[in-house]
Structures are given as structure tokens and as C-alpha cells.
Design a protein around this motif. Structure first.
Motif, PDB file in Angstrom:
ATOM      1  N   ARG A 253       0.730  -1.186  -0.179  1.00  0.00           N
ATOM      2  CA  ARG A 253       0.057   0.071  -0.188  1.00  0.00           C
ATOM      3  C   ARG A 253       0.901   1.483  -0.027  1.00  0.00           C
ATOM      4  O   ARG A 253       0.260   2.279   0.215  1.00  0.00           O
ATOM      5  CB  ARG A 253      -0.972   0.071   1.062  1.00  0.00           C
TER       6      ARG A 253
ATOM      7  N   TRP B 210       2.006   1.682  -5.863  1.00  0.00           N
ATOM      8  CA  TRP B 210       1.386   0.451  -5.273  1.00  0.00           C
ATOM      9  C   TRP B 210       1.150  -0.504  -6.306  1.00  0.00           C
ATOM     10  O   TRP B 210       1.199  -1.897  -6.131  1.00  0.00           O
ATOM     11  CB  TRP B 210       0.194   0.600  -4.593  1.00  0.00           C
TER      12      TRP B 210
ATOM     13  N   ASN C 192       5.727  -7.177  -4.201  1.00  0.00           N
ATOM     14  CA  ASN C 192       5.238  -7.131  -2.780  1.00  0.00           C
ATOM     15  C   ASN C 192       5.112  -8.207  -1.919  1.00  0.00           C
ATOM     16  O   ASN C 192       4.982  -8.041  -0.600  1.00  0.00           O
ATOM     17  CB  ASN C 192       3.642  -6.628  -3.024  1.00  0.00           C
TER      18      ASN C 192
END
Length: 123
Positions: free
Chosen positions: A31, A53, A73
Motif C-alpha cells: 500500500r 502500489w 510486494n
């Protein structure tokens, strides 16, 4: 609090390549907008590249076509692949992070910073 740790810097000849990594301690890393900046001796810190993101990226004109920014991520890590390096790329490279989905290109838009990693390109 977010901790960022850069790695991958070093000494390389002009035309060579390096890959910088920036690992985040934050589990919600996905995020965060991430960016790379650099600071050469006697100069101000300048924007290099940033990624949102979702993986959208933007680059400074001076590195466009040579540098590629990506993020994983699952590993809480961003990577800056630097190819065709030039002596003028010599600087301390800093990773930065800020919560939010929008790409950020200004220094003052980033809340968290790493300690930096030295990149030296010899001619």
C-alpha cells in the motif's frame, strides 16, 4: 514506523550494470508508494524513479531507458535495475516510502527514508 534497507551499491565501470534493492519492514508494503532518489557530492538530492502500489512507474529524464524500477510486494522489496551506467550516475542512492496509492516524485512527499547506498561509476 517503516524501516527501509538499501543494498546492491558498489563500484562499476561505465557501461556496466547494478541492481539496487530496498527491503521494507512494513507488512502493508503493497500500500506504499516507493521511490529512489540520489545525491552526488556537493549537489542536492534528486529524483530518480518512483513506483505506485499498482506497479506504475515514472523516471527522471536522465535515467529513462537505462533504469527500471520494479516491486515484489510478496517480498516487501523494490528493485532498481541500472544499466548502461555513466560516471554522472555516481551518487548515494536513497530509497523512500510513503503510504498511499499515488506516485510521488518530490522529496517532501515521502515520509520514510533509508540510509542510502553508494554507487560509483568509473570512467
Amino acid at each position: 514506523q517503516v524501516q527501509l534497507e538499501e543494498s546492491g551499491g558498489g563500484l562499476v565501470q561505465a557501461g556496466g550494470s547494478l541492481r539496487l534493492s530496498c527491503a521494507s519492514s512494513k507488512r502493508t508494503f503493497s500500500r506504499y508508494a516507493m521511490g529512489w532518489f540520489r545525491q552526488a557530492p556537493g549537489k542536492e538530492r534528486e529524483f530518480v524513479a518512483a513506483i505506485s502500489w499498482s506497479g506504475a512507474s515514472i523516471y527522471a529524464d536522465s535515467v529513462k531507458g537505462r533504469f527500471t524500477l520494479s516491486r515484489d510486494n510478496a517480498k516487501n522489496t523494490v528493485y532498481l535495475q541500472m544499466n548502461s551506467l555513466k560516471p554522472e550516475d555516481t551518487a548515494v542512492y536513497y530509497c523512500a516510502a510513503d503510504p498511499g496509492i499515488r506516485i510521488r516524485v518530490s522529496l517532501n512527499e515521502y515520509e520514510y527514508w533509508g540510509q542510502g547506498t553508494q554507487v560509483t561509476v568509473s570512467s
